[in-house]
Design a protein around this motif. Structure first.
Motif, PDB file in Angstrom:
ATOM      1  N   PRO B  11       0.820  -1.212   0.000  1.00  0.00           N
ATOM      2  CA  PRO B  11       0.000   0.000   0.000  1.00  0.00           C
ATOM      3  C   PRO B  11       0.854   1.261   0.000  1.00  0.00           C
ATOM      4  N   PRO B  12       0.376   2.333  -0.638  1.00  0.00           N
ATOM      5  CA  PRO B  12       1.127   3.589  -0.614  1.00  0.00           C
ATOM      6  C   PRO B  12       1.184   4.137   0.811  1.00  0.00           C
ATOM      7  N   ARG B  14       0.605   6.440   3.677  1.00  0.00           N
ATOM      8  CA  ARG B  14      -0.362   7.516   3.894  1.00  0.00           C
ATOM      9  C   ARG B  14      -0.316   7.934   5.348  1.00  0.00           C
ATOM     10  N   LEU B  16      -2.924   9.101   7.839  1.00  0.00           N
ATOM     11  CA  LEU B  16      -4.394   9.105   7.872  1.00  0.00           C
ATOM     12  C   LEU B  16      -4.886  10.025   8.987  1.00  0.00           C
ATOM     13  N   PRO B  21     -10.569   4.977   9.419  1.00  0.00           N
ATOM     14  CA  PRO B  21      -9.404   4.407  10.107  1.00  0.00           C
ATOM     15  C   PRO B  21      -8.192   5.329  10.047  1.00  0.00           C
ATOM     16  N   ASN B  23      -3.704   5.363  10.916  1.00  0.00           N
ATOM     17  CA  ASN B  23      -2.583   4.427  10.863  1.00  0.00           C
ATOM     18  C   ASN B  23      -2.545   3.606  12.146  1.00  0.00           C
ATOM     19  N   ALA B  24      -2.344   2.338  11.983  1.00  0.00           N
ATOM     20  CA  ALA B  24      -2.218   1.471  13.157  1.00  0.00           C
ATOM     21  C   ALA B  24      -0.839   1.648  13.777  1.00  0.00           C
ATOM     22  N   GLN B 199     -10.212   0.869  15.001  1.00  0.00           N
ATOM     23  CA  GLN B 199      -9.577   1.719  13.994  1.00  0.00           C
ATOM     24  C   GLN B 199      -9.601   3.211  14.315  1.00  0.00           C
ATOM     25  N   PRO B 205      -6.263  -2.012  13.332  1.00  0.00           N
ATOM     26  CA  PRO B 205      -7.114  -2.083  12.151  1.00  0.00           C
ATOM     27  C   PRO B 205      -8.533  -2.508  12.521  1.00  0.00           C
ATOM     28  N   LEU B 343      -3.922  14.380  -0.463  1.00  0.00           N
ATOM     29  CA  LEU B 343      -3.627  12.945  -0.580  1.00  0.00           C
ATOM     30  C   LEU B 343      -2.542  12.684  -1.616  1.00  0.00           C
ATOM     31  N   GLU B 349      -4.293  12.061   4.318  1.00  0.00           N
ATOM     32  CA  GLU B 349      -5.733  11.955   4.132  1.00  0.00           C
ATOM     33  C   GLU B 349      -6.473  12.731   5.209  1.00  0.00           C
ATOM     34  N   PHE B 354     -20.619  13.296   5.741  1.00  0.00           N
ATOM     35  CA  PHE B 354     -21.853  12.623   5.317  1.00  0.00           C
ATOM     36  C   PHE B 354     -23.038  13.589   5.358  1.00  0.00           C
TER      37      PHE B 354
END
Lengths: 414, 414
Positions: B11-12, B14, B16, B21, B23-24, B199, B205, B343, B349, B354
């Motif tokens: 995965p790139p 990122r 977050l 979620p 980053n873990a 998350q 995760p 991004l 990110e 919503f």
């Protein structure tokens, strides 16, 4: 418990040769340790699409709707059943072990009218038996288990799709324990829905459940579509008689999340998805056929070794799964004593049994990452040593020689 | 798609900084890459018991029944709701954002009679408003959200337990997004059931859901106990009116699996459990209070930086969650253009919104592993650069200086 004394995770090294879970392929575990990305990151949605494509390969299907349900294998089962069964629907379950009972149990929770046919543990059904019951019950769905680890038996499914089409019945199969270790041809056999789990032949940890759905069954599921409260309009708010009893397992919603609409539902379990991706990629890299042949090779090696040790095996051996074998505990031997010596002194786990076989049968698995020669040889030699230690005498080395002979005869030296 | 060309997961990278979620923690991911052990290996059942003890610490409870539901955070919600709500039960949901609507949605699937009270997005309820509605509706359960990331608001819960006891109501709260980043005192506040997800502030995760249940609510769940088909005796086979609509989420069964009986149910998602163990261990090692203070420190730094950049923030800021901030998209700026530049050009990110806030508000998170100074500084500087690039002028460096001043005033140099 003094939690301040707890240190980092450090599980004891085990060789898991039971009916599953088995050791995960280290490449799957490494994939799962990748750092996370956002839920709608293009890299993430690409991975979701790739997972769909990879599992089409594993399920031998062209079904568009091939994806993951976030939960263990019974989450996949329940998602399909609760999304498909309407209260009052008749379902037919041919029960040949514990996991047939589980399908009945879940179907009852869905308020189905559940009909069963049964054979003794250790046997499977002939297609005519199933067709006869279909004629009598006239179910909407036939719910089958392909490989039931409780008995080690593999139900032949080849003819069931054709029978079901002829009688207008939807066909589901639970391939949790069998997929990728035994042939399963979703499309060629006409199966409408299949679910699986990661912790058997798929080489991963339990936690996500690959499923595939035919267009025919998706049409049925779509009839119960229910857009989530937060984005529902006024005329949708009153309950539909057929509303699915679950939000989490509402496959209509899950499809809209995996499909081009990308309607928000759960937050995808990214690490589990990474693992499932890598597992399927490795299976297809080896070749699905080659992997199944490998399961047969090593499963047969255990069978020959166990026979040569003077042990009896359980059930109709013509219909056993490639990846697990039931072995009668010999008279005078305490099954759990052997299992404890195997685990504590050799670090090798073999399985006990459920229900009518409890205390009578061990189950030895050779699946996924552990369908390997070294695992077979280590398990046979440890079992021989432990059996002799507890007083069951074997011909020294006969089991190992039988396995060696089998590998040589099969032309497999790897 | 040519699946033969797919390579290993990569995965790139990122950062977050959205509503989750995130980053873990790398230590959580490493724990998850540990090799598997058997389901009933003593080492595994010890880890299960330790997970229960660790999450008692995280939930600030003495509840025996503190464990994991194998699925994403909404699996934990649904398990509690479907195991508790009997068809026809009245439930009351104070809705202040999207996740209140989710509770209504799931409760309707459980055939509850759902009553709601609402406040505009960006506000929370006063306890008197909730008590008044309880008096009117007389629900069996009050279903609340603690932190609703859709609005970034944190509902005060301190007084609700006492109110619920007085009126004989069971109290559930969804702490998916708030736990470990904001105070939650399960026992002291008299909450009967809480569910969470990995998350957000828990640094892991998505994929397993920690829950805790009071004895009071477990007594209600136990009344619906239903032993699984395969091991059920004849007199249990006929349906009980109150049978739980799910096997997977039947908490009576899940409790029997986690409890001393160890009755077989699902195959525990071992890797997810390893991650959840390590996440809780790290939280308690830092200290729950210290971790919450860290979330407030860095959340406030973002707030000050965003203000100094000349941006307006969303909602009743006195009741915002420590770990996520709503920021109005300035007039003339296209929200998604900024998010894409963040991004694609910076690897950072931030979140969209919503429903009524869509296109109007960004959401910036500082939680779990990303509640760190360097994450805050990188995000503010990138946001300033991008905003200026798209034509929204800021005072150069003001946001960063405001954050630096905040850290200095707080005595936090780390």
């Amino acid at each position: 418990m003094d939690i301040s004394s707890l240190s980092q995770i450090n599980p004891p090294p085990r060789l898991l040769m039971g009916p599953g879970p088995i050791n995960a392929d280290p490449r799957v575990l490494r994939a799962m340790s990748s750092q996370l990305i956002g839920q709608y990151d293009p890299a993430m949605t690409d991975y979701m699409n790739q997972v769909m494509a990879l599992y089409r390969g594993v399920f031998a299907t062209q079904n568009q709707w091939t994806l993951l349900v976030d939960g263990t294998s019974r989450a996949g089962i329940e998602a399909i059943l609760v999304s498909t069964i309407r209260p009052g629907d008749k379902v037919l379950v041919p029960v040949f072990g514990r996991f047939g009972h589980l399908l009945c149990e879940i179907a009852r929770r869905c308020r189905a009218e559940v009909h069963t046919i049964e054979v003794p543990w250790g046997e499977v059904f002939r297609p005519e038996q199933i067709e006869e019951a279909i004629k009598k019950v006239k179910p909407r769905l036939l719910l089958t288990v392909q490989g039931d680890t409780s008995t080690t038996m593999l139900q032949p499914l080849e003819q069931l799709g054709e029978i079901c089409r002829r009688h207008g019945v939807l066909l589901y199969t639970d391939a949790t324990a069998s997929l990728a270790g035994n042939p399963l041809e979703t499309d060629a056999w006409g199966i409408d829905a299949v679910s699986a789990g990661m912790q058997k032949c798929l080489c991963g940890p339990s936690g996500t459940s690959p499923i595939t759905l035919s267009d025919r069954i998706v049409d049925q599921i779509r009839k119960r579509k229910c857009v989530e409260e937060g984005i529902r309009t006024a005329q949708h708010q009153q309950g539909d008689e057929e509303m699915i009893y679950s939000n989490y397992f509402d496959l209509g919603m899950v499809l809209d999340y995996w499909g081009p609409e990308r309607l928000n539902h759960h937050t995808e379990a990214t690490s589990a998805l990474f693992g499932a991706y890598e597992a399927a990629r490795l299976i297809l890299e080896e070749g699905l056929e080659a992997g199944i042949a490998r399961h047969k090779l090593h499963g047969d090696a255990v069978l020959k070794g166990v026979h040569a040790m003077g042990l009896q095996v359980f059930g109709d051996i013509q219909h056993k799964m490639n990846n697990v074998l039931g072995v009668y505990i010999p008279s005078g031997v305490v099954g759990d004593e052997v299992r404890h010596l195997m685990l504590n002194d050799f670090g090798i786990e073999i399985g006990t049994s459920f229900g009518p076989l409890h205390g009578k049968v061990w189950r030895i698995g050779t699946m996924g990452y552990n369908a390997r020669k070294s695992c077979v040889m280590q398990t046979l030699t440890a079992l021989e040593a432990v059996l002799n230690h507890v007083g069951f005498k074997t011909v020294q080395g006969a089991a190992l020689q039988a396995a060696w002979d089998h590998y040589q005869a099969s032309g497999a030296h790897a």
